[in-house]
Design a protein around this motif. Structure first.
Motif, PDB file in Angstrom:
ATOM      1  N   LYS A 346       0.814  -1.222   0.000  1.00 33.00           N
ATOM      2  CA  LYS A 346       0.000   0.000   0.000  1.00 33.00           C
ATOM      3  C   LYS A 346       0.843   1.265   0.000  1.00 33.00           C
ATOM      4  CE  LYS A 346      -4.193  -1.772   1.936  1.00 33.00           C
ATOM      5  NZ  LYS A 346      -4.420  -2.487   3.181  1.00 33.00           N
ATOM      6  N   PRO A 349       4.825   3.848  -4.118  1.00 31.32           N
ATOM      7  CA  PRO A 349       4.354   4.909  -5.011  1.00 31.32           C
ATOM      8  C   PRO A 349       3.797   4.357  -6.317  1.00 31.32           C
ATOM      9  CG  PRO A 349       6.752   4.892  -4.891  1.00 31.32           C
ATOM     10  CD  PRO A 349       6.273   3.860  -3.933  1.00 31.32           C
ATOM     11  N   LYS A 350       3.046   5.210  -7.015  1.00 28.97           N
ATOM     12  CA  LYS A 350       2.474   4.809  -8.308  1.00 28.97           C
ATOM     13  C   LYS A 350       3.615   4.395  -9.258  1.00 28.97           C
ATOM     14  CE  LYS A 350      -0.875   6.737 -11.403  1.00 28.97           C
ATOM     15  NZ  LYS A 350      -0.231   7.489 -12.402  1.00 28.97           N
ATOM     16  N   GLY A 351       3.351   3.426 -10.060  1.00 32.56           N
ATOM     17  CA  GLY A 351       4.400   3.006 -11.003  1.00 32.56           C
ATOM     18  C   GLY A 351       5.184   1.813 -10.469  1.00 32.56           C
ATOM     19  N   SER A 352       5.029   1.515  -9.163  1.00 35.69           N
ATOM     20  CA  SER A 352       5.722   0.345  -8.610  1.00 35.69           C
ATOM     21  C   SER A 352       4.797  -0.858  -8.724  1.00 35.69           C
ATOM     22  CB  SER A 352       6.032   0.537  -7.120  1.00 35.69           C
ATOM     23  OG  SER A 352       6.632   1.769  -6.908  1.00 35.69           O
ATOM     24  N   ARG A 353       5.400  -2.050  -8.698  1.00 31.63           N
ATOM     25  CA  ARG A 353       4.592  -3.258  -8.819  1.00 31.63           C
ATOM     26  C   ARG A 353       5.234  -4.330  -7.944  1.00 31.63           C
ATOM     27  NH1 ARG A 353       4.400  -6.852 -13.483  1.00 31.63           N
ATOM     28  NH2 ARG A 353       2.401  -7.898 -13.369  1.00 31.63           N
TER      29      ARG A 353
END
Ligand SMILES: Cc1cc2nc3c(=O)[nH]c(=O)nc-3n(C[C@H](O)[C@H](O)[C@H](O)COP(=O)(O)OP(=O)(O)OC[C@H]3O[C@@H](n4cnc5c(N)ncnc54)[C@H](O)[C@@H]3O)c2cc1C
Length: 527
Positions: A346, A349-353
């Motif tokens: 959670k 950051p955005k763009g991480s997976r």
């Protein structure tokens, strides 16, 4: 066949060759070098090796020089298993001699490969937990003592070797053993090369006490014989550590006793993809705190390069353009480790997976892992050459190193994608060169020198994960202090006073010679 090869064939049971096809086959390894030997011997026994060494030693006493290089499977990346005299290949000395299941001890000939040994051990649920290549021989692994991918958790080959048998430069044979001071003195009175080693080594250690302490506390590299710091332990002496990283320059390891550990078969994997390094490092630190068996960091450009060769990795990395991929494998408390890794999902950051192993993604993870390993371990690539592989970098300097690297990329006009083991602090760069280019030699030198400067500026060591051989020696020898050089050459002289064993490797490496032996008959420069 010439006179010498014929004579050596009479002397030994194994075959000795001087024919062009055979010497050609032993003139390359995984390095950028090509050095043709005059003779190649395939001994069948330790006795054969003793005879070959005695012959070369006696010739040397008469002023005729045949340098000797011992070779495992020829997996070296720094040209340390090549030589222009006699190459002794250990390929026939690959037997598992005995094993003691209760004590988990196994005695092997030094030419057995890691895969052969671990396959045999696995029948009894045992293993030597070294993340090396399948074809690495046990003798070669000891003599090059690499920081393997499991080293962060399992410590590397050194931790599993109990004793060895070694043929010395004059053909004498020794068994390593831990001797108390009184037994060392007794040994030192024997009239033999072994006696002379046990007589003089304690004196060398005593004389260099301060320097040895400094090496113990400050040194992260493996050039020279830094394992001298382990020879004396609580008033007892053992020659065994000296052979780790010795690259065939002190003796030929013929037999080894190793202590195996139980196999851990159940593992769990996690892969994270991150657009920025800071997030990747948070993930790495969390994974590292859970003691993974492997914890690898890849610049995404490594994955892209593998994809260009046809490898199918996009299932894991999706359409990521820049950033880093982290691969972790746990072999203890697997479920708990994956749960902990998942707990940061959670906050990413955005763009991480984040991919945690499950029955649904296991096949995609297998494909990702196996394709990447086979891309990175391909025996030879004429483009991605091993010049700066296996260097040490402390975790807290990694970010600064990456900034330095991007400056270096601009100034050298080449892509430098980093990959390596975060848990073992051991990294690699595989620059793209054209080895057949006339200027390759010059480019390689510049690259090595600037790369080594940047690594050391960030508190790293270019020989941190494997010794200098011939190639890294170009930069590591000049970085050594005179005191260190003197200590290491005293050790070499003690074992090999005629300088027969791999004479132009390690301290004896000569930049001019190395550069003249770049393979593919191109890129040679004279210095
Ligand atoms: C730059 C670099 C990067 C590497 N990266 C990795 C890595 O990522 N992972 C990994 O596991 N390994 C790595 N290695 C280790 C490499 O694969 C070694 O060469 C290997 O461990 C041994 O392979 P081999 O048995 O074919 O020995 P060779 O390559 O044939 O020989 C390696 C050295 O050991 C000496 N030697 C061989 N047999 C004996 C013997 N019986 N007695 C005394 N000396 C002997 C040779 O003279 C030579 O100096 C790396 C090595 C280098 C130099």
């Amino acid at each position: 066949m010439g006179k010498i090869a014929r004579y050596l064939n009479q002397l030994t049971i194994g075959n000795v060759f001087d024919t062009p096809d055979v010497v050609e086959a032993y003139s390359t390894d995984r390095s950028v070098l090509k050095i043709k030997p005059k003779f190649v011997a395939l001994p069948e026994s330790t006795e054969d090796i003793r005879k070959l060494m005695r012959f070369c030693y006696q010739l040397m006493a008469k002023g005729i020089r045949i340098p000797v290089t011992v070779r495992g499977s020829g997996m070296d990346e720094m040209g340390a298993d090549l030589g222009n005299g006699l190459v002794i290949s250990m390929e026939k000395l690959n037997r598992l001699m005995e094993s003691d299941k209760r004590e988990r001890l196994v005695r092997v000939q030094a030419g057995i490969t890691l895969k052969e040994l671990n396959t045999a051990l696995s029948l009894n649920g045992m293993t030597i937990p070294v993340g090396g290549h399948d074809n690495d021989t046990i003798g070669g692994l000891i003599a090059s003592c690499p920081t393997d991918d499991f080293a962060g958790k399992y410590g590397g080959i050194m931790r599993y070797v109990e004793r060895m048998e070694v043929v010395l430069a004059n053909g004498d044979i020794i068994q390593t053993e831990r001797f108390r001071k009184s037994s060392t003195s007794k040994k030192g009175r024997e009239k033999s090369l072994e006696g002379s080693i046990y007589n003089k080594l304690p004196q060398i250690i005593e004389k260099n006490k301060e320097l040895i302490n400094k090496i113990r506390t400050e040194n992260h590299g493996s050039c020279g014989y830094p394992a001298i710091v382990l020879v004396k332990n609580k008033n007892a002496y053992d020659l065994l550590p000296l052979f780790f990283g010795s690259e065939g320059t002190l003796g030929i390891i013929t037999e080894v006793i190793l202590r195996a550990v139980p196999i851990v078969r159940q593992t769990a994997r996690a892969v994270g993809t991150f657009e920025d390094f800071k997030t990747a490092q948070k993930f790495l630190d969390l994974a590292n705190s859970l003691k993974p068996r492997e914890l690898e960091l890849y610049d995404i450009r490594i994955i892209q390069a593998a994809q260009e060769t046809g490898k199918r990795l996009s299932e894991i990395t999706k359409s990521m353009k820049t950033g880093f991929v982290v691969f972790a494998r746990f072999d203890h408390k697997c479920k708990r480790s994956l749960r902990k890794m998942g707990s940061i999902r959670k906050s990413l950051p955005k763009g991480s997976r984040l991919i945690l192993e499950s029955s649904k993604n296991a096949i995609a993870l297998n494909e990702f892992e196996n394709s990447l390993i086979s891309f990175l371990n391909q025996a030879r690539s004429s483009e991605r050459v091993p010049l700066m592989t296996d260097f040490y970098l402390p975790a807290d300097h990694l970010e600064n190193f990456l900034s330095d690297l991007s400056i270096l990329e601009k100034s050298l006009k080449m892509e430098l994608a980093l990959f390596g083991s975060y848990s073992a602090a051991n990294y690699n760069l595989r620059p793209k060169f054209n080895v057949s280019d006339r200027d390759f030699g010059k480019q390689a030198l510049t690259f090595l020198r600037t790369g080594a400067f940047v690594v050391s500026r960030q508190g790293g060591a270019i020989t941190g994960g494997s010794p200098e051989g011939r190639v890294k020696a170009i930069v590591s020898n000049s970085a050594m202090t005179d005191e260190e050089k003197k200590l290491y050459s005293d050790i070499k002289n003690l074992f090999d006073r005629y300088n027969i064993l791999n004479p132009d490797v390690k301290l004896g490496a000569d930049t001019g010679f190395t550069m003249r032996h770049i393979r593919d008959n191109a890129g040679k420069i004279s210095l």
